[in-house]
Design an enzyme around this catalytic site. Structure first.
Site, short mmCIF file in Angstrom:
data_model
loop_
_atom_site.label_atom_id
_atom_site.label_comp_id
_atom_site.label_asym_id
_atom_site.label_seq_id
_atom_site.Cartn_x
_atom_site.Cartn_y
_atom_site.Cartn_z
CG HIS A 32 -50.54 30.14 56.11
ND1 HIS A 32 -51.30 28.98 56.16
CD2 HIS A 32 -50.43 30.45 54.80
CE1 HIS A 32 -51.63 28.62 54.93
NE2 HIS A 32 -51.11 29.50 54.09
CG ASP B 2 -52.23 28.25 59.33
OD1 ASP B 2 -52.53 29.43 59.09
OD2 ASP B 2 -51.77 27.47 58.48
CB SER C 205 -50.42 28.18 51.17
OG SER C 205 -51.58 28.92 51.41
#
Lengths: 249, 423
Positions: free
Chosen positions: A227, A199, A75
């Protein structure tokens, strides 16, 4: 070197580490302000942009002196890896960008779709605020209680109870309001973009954008959904990381 | 069930109970599990591990205004959330649920079919198969409109309290500054330094000091400590400071100055809430023949000044018998005189320093004390005003939160004349 994203700490990697440790030296750490890090080292000035985190990352590489590392960033940490590799390419053998997004906010001028508006991010901050009461010290043992696996409960209690709401707010802003699209072209090390099939935070369109902008990068779409593929599909995620890292040695 | 068994056994209560009441009770117990699931006073939701909705109860459908076929197999749980809630779900809720197998009492907002928002508290558990593998996620959803309103009020109150505290600190700091001289006057031939250590940013302390010119060639100085803290103490501090300055102009004799202060405080506060202070007042006169300064010190119950001499010795200047200022109508005020020769340094301090806790934890019984301060002075002598203040500040820093009271420090030093140093 595995770097966790916003919202959690290095325990996010716990399901992929055993597989990776068979063939690699694995370095785990908590970003300053998260998990078991020294909260007194956190300052609003230093950590209001990605640069503070990037400096930490490069300092960590120098301190450990392991030679060029394969950096796996989940991320927001994927973009820390991008900026760090652009600045000091010699520190990295390769980058694995797991569920990356260079910019979460839509940009109508260029037609870029990150998936969110600035108002959405404000709403996230409200969610954080609303759940601050729920994460209070008194409630933590109840929330985290996990009698079957006490070591896990302990780990989570420590990491989540210490998520200071002020720090979480600043990190949320850094995560969701940064725009690193221009940095992608600066990456000169081998790069794997690993995105999930579904996602809500980093859609496939965004993964394709990252792949297109980083010269010579490879793109894999994991079957994993959500995610956090390192949690929802640890075997698949570990295999993708291991295959890439093995190829860069 | 037990009741029915009792009835079979012919218990006294079973005999007395009317038959139709028993029947009603049995009917209640026969509430079916299926009906309870559908119409429970909370929402039930079962999803696949990726969040796809597999089963949902009527209560939750009614709350959201959806038909079952709108959601089952079509939507994910996170689709029901606001966008911000979805981000929170992906970054906190889902990882925690996966790692712990359950997550409890998370505040989220659901979006109804008509766009309305429903604040809820969500609890989820992962159902695992006999082999320990996760199978599906069970979620209960509680209506949290009232609770959310209450929490919002709490958050608002907390923010307000934070702002008030910030304002109070600014106010206290500002008030504190007005009680101290903005800068110490320049006394020819004298090296002066001062420091005020604030123990609490929330409360105005009661320590004060000043140094100011009197009639030609003389200077007055004082340092004191008003009993108590806060606004009441600040009022006395202000009164004491201006009374001392005015009294010194009227009659600079140190005993007369403190006598006047005693009268003022005693008149002002002899009711239910007596206010008093300890204070030392000094009159400074340069000595043109021997160099340095002649000092007369008067003390009303104040800790003795510390003299650190040019020859490296150090001693307290005791003023025995001096009484607290403001308590008695005729307080006894003790005096002492000293000649500050070139190279000597005199330190006035309040008892925040000597009363500081030095133990490993604040609040312990180990206080710094007069003996330690004397040893400190002996190690420091000979010194200068600024070196003294700097050394004591470092000392206070080592005590950390052990310094519970404000501490005022005023040091004066007679420097060696340049010509003398050359000889």
């Amino acid at each position: 070197m595995l770097a966790h994203g916003f919202g959690c700490d290095q325990s996010m990697w716990r399901l992929v580490v055993p597989a990776l440790e068979r063939d690699f030296t694995v370095v785990l750490f908590d970003h300053v302000g998260a998990g078991n890090s020294d909260l007194s080292a956190w300052s609003r000035e230093r950590y209001s942009t990605l640069n503070g985190y990037v400096d930490d990352l490069l300092a960590l590489c120098r301190e450990l002196a392991l030679g060029p590392v394969t950096f796996v960033g989940h991320s927001v940490s994927a973009m820390m890896g991008v900026v760090a590799a652009a600045r000091e390419p010699e520190a990295f053998a390769g980058l694995v960008l797991l569920a990356p997004s260079p910019c979460f906010i839509d940009d109508p001028e260029t037609g870029y779709r990150g998936g969110f508006s600035a108002e959405d991010i404000e709403e996230l901050l409200e969610s954080l605020e609303a759940n601050y009461l729920g994460w209070s010290g008194a409630m933590a043992p109840v929330i985290m209680g996990n009698p079957e696996r006490p070591e896990l409960g302990e780990e989570l209690t420590n990491s989540f109870c210490r998520t200071d709401p002020d720090i979480a707010r600043v990190f949320a802003r850094v995560t969701f309001l940064s725009d690193n699209r221009a940095d992608l072209a600066e990456v000169g090390v081998p790069t794997l973009v690993a995105q999930c099939s579904t996602d809500a935070i980093a859609p496939r369109e965004v993964g394709a954008f990252v792949h297109a902008r980083i010269p010579g990068s490879r793109l894999v779409t994991l079957n994993a959904t959500g995610h956090c593929p390192q949690l929802s599909a640890p075997e698949e995620t570990a295999a993708a990381i291991a295959a890439f890292a093995g190829g860069t040695r | 069930m037990c009741e029915t068994n009792d009835e079979e056994g012919g218990g006294p209560e079973g005999d007395e109970g009317p038959v139709d009441e028993q029947a009603q009770f049995s009917a209640l117990l026969e509430d079916s599990a299926e009906d309870l699931y559908e119409h429970a006073p909370c929402g039930y939701l079962s999803t696949q591990l990726d969040g796809r909705i597999a089963k949902i109860n009527t209560t939750l459908l009614d709350w959201l205004g959806y038909q079952r076929e709108d959601l089952v197999g079509r939507k994910h749980f996170s689709d029901l959330l606001t966008v911000g809630g979805r981000l929170y779900h992906e970054t906190h809720f889902a990882p925690l649920l996966r790692m712990q197998g359950e997550i409890n009492g998370i505040a989220l907002e659901l979006k109804a079919a008509d766009g309305a928002r429903l604040p809820v508290l969500v609890t989820s558990t992962v159902k695992t198969g006999s082999d320990g593998q996760p199978l599906l996620i069970r979620t209960t959803v509680f209506d949290a409109r009232d609770r959310r309103a209450y929490e919002t009020e709490l958050l608002r109150a907390r923010r307000e309290a934070d702002q008030e505290r910030d304002r109070l600190q600014v106010l206290a700091t500002t008030l504190q500054q007005t009680l101290l001289p903005p800068a110490l006057v320049d006394v020819p031939g004298l090296d002066v330094a001062a420091h005020y250590h604030i123990a609490s940013v929330d409360q105005v302390g009661g320590d004060f000091y000043d140094l100011f010119p009197l009639a030609a060639g003389t200077w007055g100085l004082f340092l004191g400590d008003v009993c108590g803290k806060g606004a009441a103490a600040a009022a006395i501090t202000s009164l004491a400071r201006y009374t001392l300055r005015a009294a010194a102009v009227y009659d600079p004799d140190p005993v007369a100055v403190l006598g006047n202060l005693n009268t003022v405080l005693n008149h002002e506060y002899n009711g239910d809430d007596p206010r008093f202070c300890t204070v030392v007042f000094g009159l400074l006169t340069p000595d043109p023949d021997r160099g340095g300064f002649h000092i007369t010190l008067a003390s009303g119950g104040h800790p003795p000044a510390l003299l650190m001499r040019a020859d490296g010795t150090a001693d307290f200047l005791p003023t025995p018998g001096g009484q607290l200022i403001g308590v008695l109508r005729d307080a006894h005020i003790a005096t002492t005189t000293v000649h500050l020769v070139p190279g000597d340094t005199l330190l006035l301090h309040t008892d925040g320093l000597t009363e500081a806790h030095t133990g490993p934890t604040a609040g312990g019984d180990d206080r710094y004390g007069d003996d330690a301060l004397l040893d400190f002075g002996r190690a420091l002598a000979p010194t200068t005003a600024s070196s003294t203040i700097s050394a004591v500040r470092d000392l206070l820093d080592t005590f950390g939160s052990g310094v519970e009271d404000d501490t005022a420090l005023l040091a004066i030093h007679a420097p060696q004349p340049p010509s003398e140093e050359q000889q």
